[in-house]
Motif scaffolding. Structure first.
Motif, mmCIF file in Angstrom:
data_model
loop_
_atom_site.group_PDB
_atom_site.id
_atom_site.type_symbol
_atom_site.label_atom_id
_atom_site.label_comp_id
_atom_site.label_asym_id
_atom_site.label_seq_id
_atom_site.Cartn_x
_atom_site.Cartn_y
_atom_site.Cartn_z
ATOM 1 N N UNK A 68 0.772 -1.247 0.000
ATOM 2 C CA UNK A 68 0.000 0.000 0.000
ATOM 3 C C UNK A 68 0.804 1.298 0.000
ATOM 4 N N UNK A 69 2.106 1.215 -0.213
ATOM 5 C CA UNK A 69 2.874 2.449 -0.330
ATOM 6 C C UNK A 69 3.282 2.654 -1.778
ATOM 7 N N UNK A 75 -2.263 2.002 6.166
ATOM 8 C CA UNK A 75 -2.893 0.680 6.091
ATOM 9 C C UNK A 75 -1.846 -0.408 6.375
ATOM 10 N N UNK A 76 -0.764 -0.330 5.660
ATOM 11 C CA UNK A 76 0.395 -1.222 5.837
ATOM 12 C C UNK A 76 1.502 -0.654 4.983
ATOM 13 N N UNK A 77 2.725 -0.683 5.491
ATOM 14 C CA UNK A 77 3.844 -0.156 4.736
ATOM 15 C C UNK A 77 4.927 -1.189 4.547
ATOM 16 N N UNK A 78 5.984 -0.796 3.832
ATOM 17 C CA UNK A 78 7.072 -1.730 3.530
ATOM 18 C C UNK A 78 7.756 -2.220 4.798
ATOM 19 N N UNK A 323 -4.294 -5.712 3.887
ATOM 20 C CA UNK A 323 -4.650 -5.103 5.170
ATOM 21 C C UNK A 323 -5.385 -3.780 4.997
ATOM 22 N N UNK A 324 -5.979 -3.333 6.094
ATOM 23 C CA UNK A 324 -6.633 -2.025 6.131
ATOM 24 C C UNK A 324 -6.767 -1.609 7.593
ATOM 25 N N UNK A 325 -7.063 -0.350 7.870
ATOM 26 C CA UNK A 325 -7.310 0.067 9.253
ATOM 27 C C UNK A 325 -8.521 -0.664 9.839
ATOM 28 N N UNK A 414 2.070 -6.763 11.894
ATOM 29 C CA UNK A 414 1.405 -5.848 10.966
ATOM 30 C C UNK A 414 1.250 -4.472 11.605
ATOM 31 N N UNK A 415 1.025 -3.483 10.783
ATOM 32 C CA UNK A 415 0.758 -2.137 11.320
ATOM 33 C C UNK A 415 -0.492 -2.160 12.196
ATOM 34 N N UNK A 416 -1.498 -2.908 11.771
ATOM 35 C CA UNK A 416 -2.716 -3.092 12.565
ATOM 36 C C UNK A 416 -2.796 -4.564 12.949
#
Length: 467
Positions: A68-69, A75-78, A323-325, A414-416
């Motif tokens: 997603x970058x 949402x999610x990054x590298x 992924x997503x928030x 994961x970010x979330x």
């Protein structure tokens, strides 16, 4: 006397998963490359890793992730995505083109994604998909030359991905794009669902105060998948475009693809862990976290996919990590409005060993082929990636086959910290992941500090199925 030969790393005494079987052996590594696989390597080394009682496997190559970058790193990054992948035993991922701002449909957009990957850093190596959309036919050749691993297209609406910039292709754009991609000797990955069928069936539920899981399943039946698969297989035959069918959810589609292979069509097939783990009966319990398109199918379809895997008719397994928030996974009364994507890349390898090897008795070399060698071969990363062999990159995962645990949100990188697999008990566990000879993750210490993943550009592409 000459200088003593000294290796960088020796992995000692593990159960090494090779293409022709599993045997206890040592693995010697020098300058990030495997230089020896032997029962007892009698050479000194800078580092020795005790692997007794552990599976030593090629790192997974996840050909289907959405990080997603640029633009949607919340949402999610590298960094976070590659950390989770590494913790799950993955050593190379291929990032999809659609959920970035901008989506990867021009060389300029690809360069923006590359700049973000390099500035954020990744823990493991990566490659990039380009996109085929209705208005970028003139950009395809330049994208191929710039280094995308292949292209992705949708036959049904991808929704508001990429800020609504990533559009589905109609049959004309798809056919014309396939001719260009074939000329560049690249692979086209296709999300094959019939938009016409989906729209017609979804209209029945428009305006209802509550649209349920069952309504969503009824709007995306097997017929929508099978109709689109048949159509794109015909286009591949006519254009001679190497075709890859992503996240196939049913054995009926695998059978159509297999028949096409036997008739000379250059096509490979991918399925995903969620189709191999769950059935539609699980969806009410799992709720919005399990919403995806294509949807999870019934018990017959799940078991049929495992049967086709055992028969060698599936080429690879990929996570389709999307992924997503958390706010986008709240459904209220409208399941159709929920973001359609599953977070799960950190659990792919453990799940496939559990469900495939321990539960169904499938041999580890077959599962390793699906997770590693199959995607590496198809997308031109083999023999550097995808197999434990002398001369290959030392992309290695150590798995404890007897380390049961329940996956909790605090385990996730994961970010979330949300996953459709949270709460599941796994019998095996990733203990260590190594990328080009460097340890990037261990269970006891977590993810390492170095983010030195490298961009991979395919050297040979459009290979046929390795089955």
């Amino acid at each position: 006397m000459g200088e003593e030969v000294r290796l960088d790393v020796i992995i000692k005494g593990g159960e090494v998963v090779l293409p022709d079987g599993v045997r206890v052996a040592d693995v010697g590594i020098q300058d990030g490359v495997i230089v020896a696989i032997a029962p007892d390597i009698q050479i000194s080394s800078e580092q020795t890793i005790d692997a007794q009682g552990l599976y030593v496997m090629a790192g997974a190559v996840d050909a289907h992730v959405h990080l997603n970058e640029p633009g949607l790193g919340e949402w999610e990054g590298f960094e976070s995505g590659s950390a989770a992948l590494a913790a799950g035993g993955c050593t190379t991922f291929i990032d999809m083109p659609l959920n970035g701002l901008p989506p990867t449909v021009t060389v300029e957009a690809m360069n923006q994604k590359l700049e973000k990957a390099k500035s954020a850093g990744t823990y493991i190596d990566y490659a990039l998909w380009g996109g085929l959309v209705p208005d970028n036919l003139d950009d395809l050749e330049a994208l191929a030359d710039a280094g995308v691993i292949g292209f992705k297209a949708f036959m049904s609406s991808p929704g508001e991905t990429g800020g609504g910039c990533f559009k589905q292709v109609d049959d004309i754009a798809l056919f014309e794009g396939m001719k260009v991609i074939a000329g560049k000797n690249k692979v086209l990955a296709v999300h094959a669902e019939s938009e016409e069928i989906i729209v017609a069936l979804s209209e029945k539920f428009d305006g209802r105060p509550k649209r349920s899981v069952r309504d969503f399943l009824d709007s995306r039946p097997l017929a929508a998948e099978l109709d689109a698969v048949r159509r794109v297989l015909l286009f591949a035959e006519r254009t001679e475009c190497p075709l890859h069918l992503v996240h196939i959810s049913c054995p009926q589609a695998v059978d159509l693809i297999w028949e096409a292979k036997l008739n000379g069509v250059n096509v490979t097939v991918e399925t995903c862990p969620h189709y191999l783990m769950f059935t539609e009966e699980d969806l009410e319990r799992l709720g919005p976290l399990a919403k995806c398109a294509r949807p999870i199918r019934g018990l017959r379809e799940r078991e049929g996919l495992w049967a086709r895997i055992a028969e060698g008719k599936v080429d690879m397994i990929a996570s389709d990590h999307s992924p997503c928030p958390p706010s986008m996974k709240l459904d209220g009364d409208d399941y159709f409005a929920v973001w359609g994507g599953i977070s799960g890349a950190q659990s792919t390898l453990e799940l496939i060993i559990d469900e495939g090897h321990f539960e169904r008795g499938l041999p580890l070399p077959l599962l390793s082929k699906l997770l590693s060698e199959g995607p590496a071969k198809r997308f031109g990363l083999f023999p550097r990636k995808g197999r434990l062999a002398i001369g290959s990159d030392a992309d290695i995962v150590l798995v404890n086959p007897d380390a049961p645990y329940v996956l909790r949100p605090e385990h996730l990188l994961y970010r979330h910290r949300q996953s459709v697999y949270a709460g599941n008990e796994f019998r095996c566990r990733v203990m260590l992941t190594m990328s080009r000879g460097k340890v990037v993750y261990t269970l006891d210490r977590g993810i390492g500090p170095a983010r030195e993943g490298e961009w991979q550009r395919s050297k040979r592409v459009s290979l046929r199925s390795s089955t």
